[in-house]
Design an enzyme around this catalytic site. Structure first.
Site, PDB file in Angstrom:
ATOM      1  N   CYS A   2       0.841  -1.192   0.000  1.00 12.30           N
ATOM      2  CA  CYS A   2       0.000   0.000   0.000  1.00 12.30           C
ATOM      3  C   CYS A   2       0.881   1.249   0.000  1.00 12.30           C
ATOM      4  O   CYS A   2       2.085   1.166   0.203  1.00 12.30           O
ATOM      5  CB  CYS A   2      -0.896   0.006   1.224  1.00 12.30           C
ATOM      6  SG  CYS A   2      -1.828  -1.526   1.463  1.00 12.30           S
ATOM      7  N   ARG A  27       1.336   1.613  -6.064  1.00 12.19           N
ATOM      8  CA  ARG A  27       1.537   0.645  -4.982  1.00 12.19           C
ATOM      9  C   ARG A  27       0.240  -0.068  -4.598  1.00 12.19           C
ATOM     10  O   ARG A  27       0.272  -1.059  -3.852  1.00 12.19           O
ATOM     11  CB  ARG A  27       2.109   1.339  -3.747  1.00 12.19           C
ATOM     12  CG  ARG A  27       3.462   1.961  -3.955  1.00 12.19           C
ATOM     13  CD  ARG A  27       3.979   2.584  -2.682  1.00 12.19           C
ATOM     14  NE  ARG A  27       4.276   1.594  -1.682  1.00 12.19           N
ATOM     15  CZ  ARG A  27       5.470   1.015  -1.534  1.00 12.19           C
ATOM     16  NH1 ARG A  27       6.462   1.344  -2.336  1.00 12.19           N
ATOM     17  NH2 ARG A  27       5.674   0.127  -0.587  1.00 12.19           N
ATOM     18  N   TRP A  75      -3.713  -1.748  -1.317  1.00  9.58           N
ATOM     19  CA  TRP A  75      -3.760  -3.032  -2.026  1.00  9.58           C
ATOM     20  C   TRP A  75      -4.190  -4.051  -0.993  1.00  9.58           C
ATOM     21  O   TRP A  75      -3.481  -4.313  -0.035  1.00  9.58           O
ATOM     22  CB  TRP A  75      -2.393  -3.371  -2.613  1.00  9.58           C
ATOM     23  CG  TRP A  75      -2.387  -4.543  -3.540  1.00  9.58           C
ATOM     24  CD1 TRP A  75      -2.683  -4.532  -4.874  1.00  9.58           C
ATOM     25  CD2 TRP A  75      -2.034  -5.902  -3.226  1.00  9.58           C
ATOM     26  NE1 TRP A  75      -2.545  -5.800  -5.397  1.00  9.58           N
ATOM     27  CE2 TRP A  75      -2.153  -6.658  -4.409  1.00  9.58           C
ATOM     28  CE3 TRP A  75      -1.645  -6.542  -2.054  1.00  9.58           C
ATOM     29  CZ2 TRP A  75      -1.884  -8.023  -4.460  1.00  9.58           C
ATOM     30  CZ3 TRP A  75      -1.379  -7.903  -2.097  1.00  9.58           C
ATOM     31  CH2 TRP A  75      -1.507  -8.624  -3.294  1.00  9.58           C
ATOM     32  N   ASN A 101       0.757  -0.361   6.036  1.00  9.55           N
ATOM     33  CA  ASN A 101       1.144  -1.205   4.913  1.00  9.55           C
ATOM     34  C   ASN A 101       1.800  -2.442   5.493  1.00  9.55           C
ATOM     35  O   ASN A 101       2.745  -2.323   6.284  1.00  9.55           O
ATOM     36  CB  ASN A 101       2.123  -0.456   4.000  1.00  9.55           C
ATOM     37  CG  ASN A 101       2.605  -1.299   2.839  1.00  9.55           C
ATOM     38  OD1 ASN A 101       2.049  -2.349   2.542  1.00  9.55           O
ATOM     39  ND2 ASN A 101       3.651  -0.834   2.176  1.00  9.55           N
ATOM     40  N   GLY A 102       1.335  -3.624   5.130  1.00 14.74           N
ATOM     41  CA  GLY A 102       1.918  -4.857   5.626  1.00 14.74           C
ATOM     42  C   GLY A 102       0.870  -5.800   6.168  1.00 14.74           C
ATOM     43  O   GLY A 102      -0.330  -5.668   5.875  1.00 14.74           O
ATOM     44  N   GLU A 482       9.907 -13.604 -19.940  1.00  8.96           N
ATOM     45  CA  GLU A 482       9.577 -12.216 -19.641  1.00  8.96           C
ATOM     46  C   GLU A 482       8.609 -11.638 -20.665  1.00  8.96           C
ATOM     47  O   GLU A 482       7.698 -10.878 -20.307  1.00  8.96           O
ATOM     48  CB  GLU A 482      10.855 -11.382 -19.574  1.00  8.96           C
ATOM     49  CG  GLU A 482      10.650  -9.881 -19.406  1.00  8.96           C
ATOM     50  CD  GLU A 482       9.995  -9.464 -18.106  1.00  8.96           C
ATOM     51  OE1 GLU A 482       9.717  -8.264 -17.947  1.00  8.96           O
ATOM     52  OE2 GLU A 482       9.749 -10.330 -17.236  1.00  8.96           O
ATOM     53  N   LYS A 486       5.010 -10.086 -19.659  1.00  4.20           N
ATOM     54  CA  LYS A 486       4.607  -8.712 -19.982  1.00  4.20           C
ATOM     55  C   LYS A 486       3.259  -8.698 -20.678  1.00  4.20           C
ATOM     56  O   LYS A 486       2.387  -7.875 -20.371  1.00  4.20           O
ATOM     57  CB  LYS A 486       5.661  -8.053 -20.887  1.00  4.20           C
ATOM     58  CG  LYS A 486       6.863  -7.540 -20.161  1.00  4.20           C
ATOM     59  CD  LYS A 486       6.528  -6.373 -19.271  1.00  4.20           C
ATOM     60  CE  LYS A 486       7.365  -6.352 -18.027  1.00  4.20           C
ATOM     61  NZ  LYS A 486       7.199  -7.429 -17.086  1.00  4.20           N
ATOM     62  N   GLU A 489       0.473  -9.624 -18.199  1.00  7.08           N
ATOM     63  CA  GLU A 489       0.329  -8.609 -17.149  1.00  7.08           C
ATOM     64  C   GLU A 489      -0.515  -7.430 -17.604  1.00  7.08           C
ATOM     65  O   GLU A 489      -1.408  -6.982 -16.883  1.00  7.08           O
ATOM     66  CB  GLU A 489       1.705  -8.068 -16.739  1.00  7.08           C
ATOM     67  CG  GLU A 489       2.449  -8.873 -15.733  1.00  7.08           C
ATOM     68  CD  GLU A 489       3.761  -8.213 -15.346  1.00  7.08           C
ATOM     69  OE1 GLU A 489       4.061  -8.164 -14.151  1.00  7.08           O
ATOM     70  OE2 GLU A 489       4.484  -7.729 -16.240  1.00  7.08           O
ATOM     71  N   HIS A 505       6.678 -31.770 -25.869  1.00  5.04           N
ATOM     72  CA  HIS A 505       6.341 -32.551 -24.687  1.00  5.04           C
ATOM     73  C   HIS A 505       5.026 -32.104 -24.054  1.00  5.04           C
ATOM     74  O   HIS A 505       4.802 -32.342 -22.862  1.00  5.04           O
ATOM     75  CB  HIS A 505       7.480 -32.481 -23.669  1.00  5.04           C
ATOM     76  CG  HIS A 505       8.741 -33.113 -24.142  1.00  5.04           C
ATOM     77  ND1 HIS A 505       8.885 -34.474 -24.289  1.00  5.04           N
ATOM     78  CD2 HIS A 505       9.915 -32.569 -24.547  1.00  5.04           C
ATOM     79  CE1 HIS A 505      10.095 -34.754 -24.740  1.00  5.04           C
ATOM     80  NE2 HIS A 505      10.746 -33.600 -24.911  1.00  5.04           N
ATOM     81  N   LYS A 604       3.115  -2.661  -7.584  1.00  4.46           N
ATOM     82  CA  LYS A 604       4.520  -2.558  -7.993  1.00  4.46           C
ATOM     83  C   LYS A 604       5.455  -3.291  -7.042  1.00  4.46           C
ATOM     84  O   LYS A 604       6.350  -4.012  -7.458  1.00  4.46           O
ATOM     85  CB  LYS A 604       4.914  -1.079  -8.065  1.00  4.46           C
ATOM     86  CG  LYS A 604       6.340  -0.837  -8.527  1.00  4.46           C
ATOM     87  CD  LYS A 604       6.524  -1.239  -9.981  1.00  4.46           C
ATOM     88  CE  LYS A 604       7.894  -0.871 -10.503  1.00  4.46           C
ATOM     89  NZ  LYS A 604       8.100  -1.422 -11.859  1.00  4.46           N
TER      90      LYS A 604
END
Length: 609
Positions: A2, A27, A75, A101-102, A482, A486, A489, A505, A604
């Site tokens: 947050c 955040r 968040w 935050n946490g 990656e 991307k 996301e 496979h 983030k």
């Protein structure tokens, strides 16, 4: 993850706090709230579910004059994202206001005890319990009460606390979650990130584990949770507020993709000499450690873990010692054998990633030497390491990483070279070849951006596809992983990254005319093998998009579309090959109308497990 911002001083707090929240919304954006104490000592509090715009609309034209306040963007962890669970939270009296935050791990135990003692908690959050614990301990001094409350809490937190009866005073505290203090003439700030306060001051103090700060316009006093005095140095931030703005780009992500050449220059500054010698001053004194280690473990999460794959491959290639990557969320719960001869490299953009910090601390307890690779000065990971290599990439605001990925790769390559040099396994000719390629990399990245001019049209052409399969081999496999990350996301299109040889496979069953294959086919020792895997996809009628090295005309025979990048050292090829894939993800997201900079459900900096 947050965002916290607080202010005390002579100016109007409301606009300062809302501006700070805008810089912190990356955040978290499940809800936002603000609390202000006006000149009469009355509390104004407003909070809204959803993005910051909802809060800004709710308080428009009715924000009171106030010289102190707190604000928060959330968040969600404990409790659904709604108005009730949004921060700030209060105690029973309405005098104490807390943002957090946490995660408080013993939240349920604390809540049950508070309710048994007559407290009424109205939300589902762990944060509200902190407010009531402070209420129980308050005897006229807010800092004393906060310290007493925190001595009962277990977990990870950054908090900011205000009492409407102490109208120029904020209390902050941190444990395993970032919190920074800003100081200026006659005013003071507290925030999760310097980006929130940089428009007002460059003088900051990065709080450390267990710090409690008593913040007034005249300055800051720092103690431990036990009340013992602590001294923390001021840091002067050198990057400008404009570095966190869009600079004319439609989105931060696009801006940051185009900032990559400059980010690479900054990252390599002082690490490669004019003649190509490689030297990282941050690693001075680590030579004996590098010589004695028999194994390397790299711990990272998400994009950082894909950059870590490049670094681990280079270390193993150049030294012959085993090097592997384990994602942080698995490392601690299925730990490898660790000792003083196992080098642990922790890679985290924010330096506050909980899933990376926890296993790094565990590794340190086992006696392993630690090298941290991060973008954030003063972050928690820096205090766990024997040596720290900063990315020097500048601020990255978009949730989806771009310039931090390429600078993680180059920083890890420099680290790999330092290890190999210490062990005598990187000869002068190899070092100079690599060093010259590093020196040329920023210009090559700029050229890769120029060569990607057709990507917006390409993204529109493939917009209706059902999904994408990204493949690579060797150093190109991390790029495939990656690239797929991307795309999923920011565009919400399903994409998978796979080792090319694994297609047959199982994953090849997905390929057809509506499920294209994206092949990272830059020049490499395994190029021919990769092409054979591309042919397997074409045989299933899949369209093929290839990322290839400029001058490779043959690739056009195997691919429907080719995205060329400049040639470079094979170990550095991920830096260039990822650029068109970043742009492909960005323009696909734009065409789909998604929120590019703040994708749903993501934040983030992931500071909780």
């Amino acid at each position: 993850m947050c965002g916290i911002v607080g202010y005390t001083g002579p100016r109007e707090a409301g606009p300062i706090l809302i501006e700070g929240l805008r810089r912190l919304e990356y955040r978290g954006y499940d809800s936002a709230g603000i609390a202000l104490v006006d000149d009469a000592g009355e509390l104004f509090l407003e909070k809204r579910a959803g993005k910051l715009a909802n809060l800004a609309t709710a308080i428009a034209d009715r924000t009171p004059h106030a010289a102190i306040g707190l604000a928060h963007t959330r968040w969600a962890t404990h409790g659904r994202p709604n108005d009730l669970n949004a921060h700030p939270h209060q105690d029973c009296t309405g005098s104490i206001t807390v943002i957090h935050n946490g995660i408080i791990e013993n939240f349920r135990e604390l809540r049950d005890g508070l309710e048994a003692r007559g407290h009424v908690l109205t939300s589902e959050t762990d944060t509200e319990a902190i407010a009531h614990l402070i209420e129980e301990s308050y005897q006229g001094d807010l800092a004393d009460a906060v310290r007493a409350a925190l001595r009962q809490c277990r977990g990870a937190y950054a908090i900011a606390v205000m009492h409407r009866g102490e109208t120029d005073r904020l209390i902050g505290a941190r444990e395993n979650v970032p919190l920074v203090v800003g100081l200026a003439d006659g005013e003071a700030f507290i925030a999760s990130d310097v980006a929130a306060i940089l428009a007002h001051t460059r003088r900051v103090i990065f709080l450390e584990e267990g710090d409690v700060v008593d913040l007034r316009p005249s300055g800051a006093t720092i103690t431990g949770v036990d009340g013992s005095p602590r001294q923390r140095a001021e840091t002067i931030i050198t990057w400008s507020p404009e570095a966190a703005e869009k600079s004319g780009y439609d989105h931060f992500m696009l801006k940051e993709i185009h900032e990559q050449p400059d980010a690479l220059r900054q990252s390599l500054a002082g690490r490669v000499t004019g003649d190509g010698r490689i030297h990282a001053p941050e690693l001075d004194g680590m030579e004996d450690v590098f010589r004695r280690v028999t194994r390397v473990e790299v711990v990272a999460c998400g994009t950082a873990s894909y950059a870590a794959l490049v670094g681990a491959a280079a270390i193993q290639d150049w030294t012959g010692i085993p090097a592997r990557v384990t994602v942080g969320s698995e490392f601690r719960y299925a730990p490898p054998p660790l000792d003083a001869n196992t080098l642990v490299i922790a890679v985290t953009q924010s330096g506050e990633t909980a899933d990376t910090i926890a296993p790094t601390r565990w590794a340190r307890e086992q006696g392993s030497p630690i090298v941290a690779v991060t973008n954030t000065v003063g972050s928690a990971i820096t205090r766990e390491a024997m040596a720290v290599m900063f990315l020097q990439a500048g601020p990255e605001i978009a949730v989806a990483a771009s310039k931090t990925f390429v600078t993680q790769v180059t920083t890890l390559i420099v680290l790999a070279a330092a290890i190999a040099k210490a062990r005598g396994s990187l000869g002068l000719e190899q070092e100079l070849e690599l060093g010259q390629a590093l020196r040329a990399l920023p210009e090559a990245a700029a050229l890769a951006l120029e060569m990607s001019a057709d990507v917006p049209a390409l993204a529109k052409r493939y917009l209706g596809m059902g999904g994408f399969m990204f493949i690579g081999r060797g150093y190109s496999l991390p790029v495939a992983l990656e690239g797929a990350l991307k795309l999923k996301e920011v565009s919400y299109i399903h994409a998978e990254g796979y080792a090319a040889g694994e297609l047959k496979h199982g994953p090849i069953s997905l390929l057809d005319a509506q499920y294209p294959l994206v092949a990272v086919a830059t020049r490499s020792r395994v190029y021919d093998k990769l092409i054979s895997n591309v042919m397997e996809g074409r045989a299933r009628e899949a369209k093929v998009i290839a990322v290839a090295t400029v001058g490779d005309q043959a690739i056009a025979s195997y691919a429907d579309d080719v995205l060329y990048v400049p040639d470079t050292h094979e170990a550095l090829s991920p830096v260039l090959a990822v650029i068109p894939l970043q742009l492909f993800a960005y323009y696909t997201a734009v065409a789909r109308g998604t929120d590019v900079d703040q994708p749903r459900n993501l934040a983030k900096s992931v500071t909780v497990e």
